[in-house]
Scaffold this motif. Structure first.
Motif, PDB file in Angstrom:
ATOM      1  N   ASN A  59       0.821  -1.198   0.000  1.00  0.00           N
ATOM      2  CA  ASN A  59       0.000   0.000   0.000  1.00  0.00           C
ATOM      3  C   ASN A  59       0.860   1.256   0.000  1.00  0.00           C
ATOM      4  OD1 ASN A  59      -1.727   2.065   2.060  1.00  0.00           O
ATOM      5  ND2 ASN A  59      -2.789   1.251   0.282  1.00  0.00           N
ATOM      6  N   VAL A  60       1.920   1.277   0.801  1.00  0.00           N
ATOM      7  CA  VAL A  60       2.822   2.425   0.863  1.00  0.00           C
ATOM      8  C   VAL A  60       3.485   2.639  -0.494  1.00  0.00           C
ATOM      9  CG1 VAL A  60       4.993   3.270   1.869  1.00  0.00           C
ATOM     10  CG2 VAL A  60       3.236   2.288   3.341  1.00  0.00           C
ATOM     11  N   ILE A  88      -1.963   5.913  12.159  1.00  0.00           N
ATOM     12  CA  ILE A  88      -1.370   4.908  11.277  1.00  0.00           C
ATOM     13  C   ILE A  88      -0.055   5.372  10.665  1.00  0.00           C
ATOM     14  CG2 ILE A  88      -2.493   5.575   9.104  1.00  0.00           C
ATOM     15  CD1 ILE A  88      -2.977   2.528   8.643  1.00  0.00           C
ATOM     16  N   GLY A  89       0.202   6.673  10.703  1.00  0.00           N
ATOM     17  CA  GLY A  89       1.487   7.179  10.207  1.00  0.00           C
ATOM     18  C   GLY A  89       1.385   7.977   8.922  1.00  0.00           C
ATOM     19  N   LYS A  90       0.262   8.671   8.722  1.00  0.00           N
ATOM     20  CA  LYS A  90       0.065   9.437   7.488  1.00  0.00           C
ATOM     21  C   LYS A  90       1.100  10.559   7.346  1.00  0.00           C
ATOM     22  CE  LYS A  90      -4.181  10.329   8.748  1.00  0.00           C
ATOM     23  NZ  LYS A  90      -4.268   9.443   9.927  1.00  0.00           N
ATOM     24  N   ASP A  98      -2.053   0.472   5.596  1.00  0.00           N
ATOM     25  CA  ASP A  98      -1.054  -0.512   6.014  1.00  0.00           C
ATOM     26  C   ASP A  98       0.204   0.218   6.448  1.00  0.00           C
ATOM     27  OD1 ASP A  98       0.743  -2.545   6.354  1.00  0.00           O
ATOM     28  OD2 ASP A  98       0.269  -3.568   4.475  1.00  0.00           O
ATOM     29  N   SER A  99       0.550   0.096   7.725  1.00  0.00           N
ATOM     30  CA  SER A  99       1.711   0.817   8.252  1.00  0.00           C
ATOM     31  C   SER A  99       2.908  -0.095   8.506  1.00  0.00           C
ATOM     32  CB  SER A  99       1.334   1.526   9.561  1.00  0.00           C
ATOM     33  OG  SER A  99       0.854   0.589  10.515  1.00  0.00           O
ATOM     34  N   ILE A 136      -2.941  -4.092  15.589  1.00  0.00           N
ATOM     35  CA  ILE A 136      -2.687  -2.683  15.924  1.00  0.00           C
ATOM     36  C   ILE A 136      -1.820  -2.070  14.830  1.00  0.00           C
ATOM     37  CG2 ILE A 136      -1.513  -1.121  17.531  1.00  0.00           C
ATOM     38  CD1 ILE A 136      -2.362  -2.937  19.794  1.00  0.00           C
ATOM     39  N   LYS A 137      -2.264  -0.941  14.264  1.00  0.00           N
ATOM     40  CA  LYS A 137      -1.532  -0.276  13.189  1.00  0.00           C
ATOM     41  C   LYS A 137      -0.947   1.068  13.622  1.00  0.00           C
ATOM     42  CE  LYS A 137      -4.400  -2.351   9.559  1.00  0.00           C
ATOM     43  NZ  LYS A 137      -5.252  -2.091   8.366  1.00  0.00           N
ATOM     44  N   ASN A 138      -1.258   1.494  14.848  1.00  0.00           N
ATOM     45  CA  ASN A 138      -0.866   2.816  15.327  1.00  0.00           C
ATOM     46  C   ASN A 138       0.655   2.941  15.416  1.00  0.00           C
ATOM     47  OD1 ASN A 138      -0.220   4.904  17.490  1.00  0.00           O
ATOM     48  ND2 ASN A 138      -2.409   5.226  17.216  1.00  0.00           N
ATOM     49  N   LEU A 139       1.220   3.876  14.652  1.00  0.00           N
ATOM     50  CA  LEU A 139       2.668   4.028  14.577  1.00  0.00           C
ATOM     51  C   LEU A 139       3.270   4.479  15.898  1.00  0.00           C
ATOM     52  CD1 LEU A 139       5.172   3.959  12.758  1.00  0.00           C
ATOM     53  CD2 LEU A 139       4.711   6.353  12.160  1.00  0.00           C
TER      54      LEU A 139
END
Length: 333
Positions: free
Chosen positions: A3-4, A31-33, A192-193, A218-221
């Motif tokens: 995705n990145v 998520i790290g946008k 997707d992080s 968990i996707k939280n950066l």
């Protein structure tokens, strides 16, 4: 991970055209946008076809004029990784804040100057620029989101700018959906992080992070940044740890940090004290062995604390078999 890469390819193709655009970059909270965008710019800025760039956070901006002024002030050449003149620009901005324009006179004639006029004059120079506007969900109550969307539209259509707005759509103003289709040419989603996480953690232990990410979800950066920080404290304090011990400690930190920072992952009725008390080595046998210990007793329903323990245990078990707080776990707690 893909995705990145797909987002980067998409953004590069858009920036490499002569066409202006307005894009919303969305994704779940944390998520790290912003991290993704900053890394994207750092890696690719010298290849931008558009040669001016500005990054602005809406946090702390109290008016639309201030936003325009901030964009103009933050503009710099894309040949620079960072604005080489940012210090001088900040000094200029601070000087405007302390000037009393009403008292300025020249040759006996009062000058009709104001900060707003200077801001308008400076912001009128914004053209042909890649602009990133961040933190829409932290928009001041003094600014209407429709005015921000109007500015984004104006910059794209009238000023030939390429505008990227970063936001967590679920937390942004409820009116965002109304302007989404009118203002933005596309809405891109970072969902997707994992590849971002891979870039900030110890590569020799990445498989542990990958397993946790895939199983727990968990996707939280920021969560992974905190875990990495905690693990490095152990690594520095105990430099002779074996790789096996490091992997064990990292697994413990991931679980403990999850319950401490993000208990809602396991349910709204789970708190850290209950987790520590029930999974402590002194008590865990009573919880884990409850079913066998009471197999021959007549009970209408299972006690609430056992239900809660089983819920947490069932969530943890696929990642960490027979999790227990003892030894290193007690130090981590």
């Amino acid at each position: 991970m893909a995705n990145v890469e797909k987002l980067e390819d998409k953004l590069l193709k858009l920036i490499d055209t002569d066409e202006s655009f307005a894009i919303a970059l969305t994704g779940e909270w944390g998520i790290g946008k912003t991290h993704f965008w900053n890394n994207f710019y750092e890696r690719n800025h010298t290849n931008f076809k558009t040669k001016k760039y500005a990054y602005v956070s809406l946090f702390g901006i109290e008016s639309l004029d201030s936003l325009k002024f901030e964009i103009a002030l933050k503009s710099h050449s894309t040949s620079q990784k960072k604005d080489n003149f940012s210090f001088i620009k900040k000094s200029f901005q601070k000087s405007l804040d302390v000037i009393d324009f009403s008292k300025i006179e020249g040759k006996g004639i009062a000058l009709s100057l104001s900060k707003g006029m200077i801001s308008s004059a400076v912001s009128s120079m914004i053209t042909n620029t890649v602009i990133c506007i961040d933190d829409i969900e932290r928009l001041s109550e003094n600014i209407d989101i429709k005015d921000v969307m109007g500015l984004v539209n104006h910059l794209s259509l009238e000023k030939n700018c390429k505008v990227v707005v970063i936001l967590h759509e679920g937390k942004a103003d409820k009116d965002f959906s109304e302007y989404k289709e009118k203002v933005f040419d596309e809405v891109l989603t970072l969902d997707d992080s994992l590849s971002i996480i891979e870039s900030i953690v110890d590569s020799s232990l990445f498989t542990i992070y990958e397993q946790f990410y895939g199983i727990i979800g968990i996707k939280n950066l920021r969560f992974y940044q905190q875990v990495d920080k905690a693990f490095k404290l152990f690594d520095q304090a105990f430099p002779s740890l074996s790789q096996l011990s490091k992997r064990q400690i990292l697994r413990l930190i991931l679980i403990v940090r999850m319950v401490y920072d993000m208990p809602s992952t396991l349910g709204n009725d789970i708190d850290f004290k209950f987790f520590v008390d029930s999974f402590n080595s002194k008590n865990i046998s009573n919880f884990r062995g409850y079913k066998k210990q009471n197999a021959y007793k007549s009970q209408d329903e299972t006690p609430n604390n056992i239900v809660k323990f089983n819920k947490v245990n069932d969530a943890i078990h696929p990642f960490y078999n027979y999790f227990e707080i003892s030894d290193w776990g007690e130090v981590i707690v």
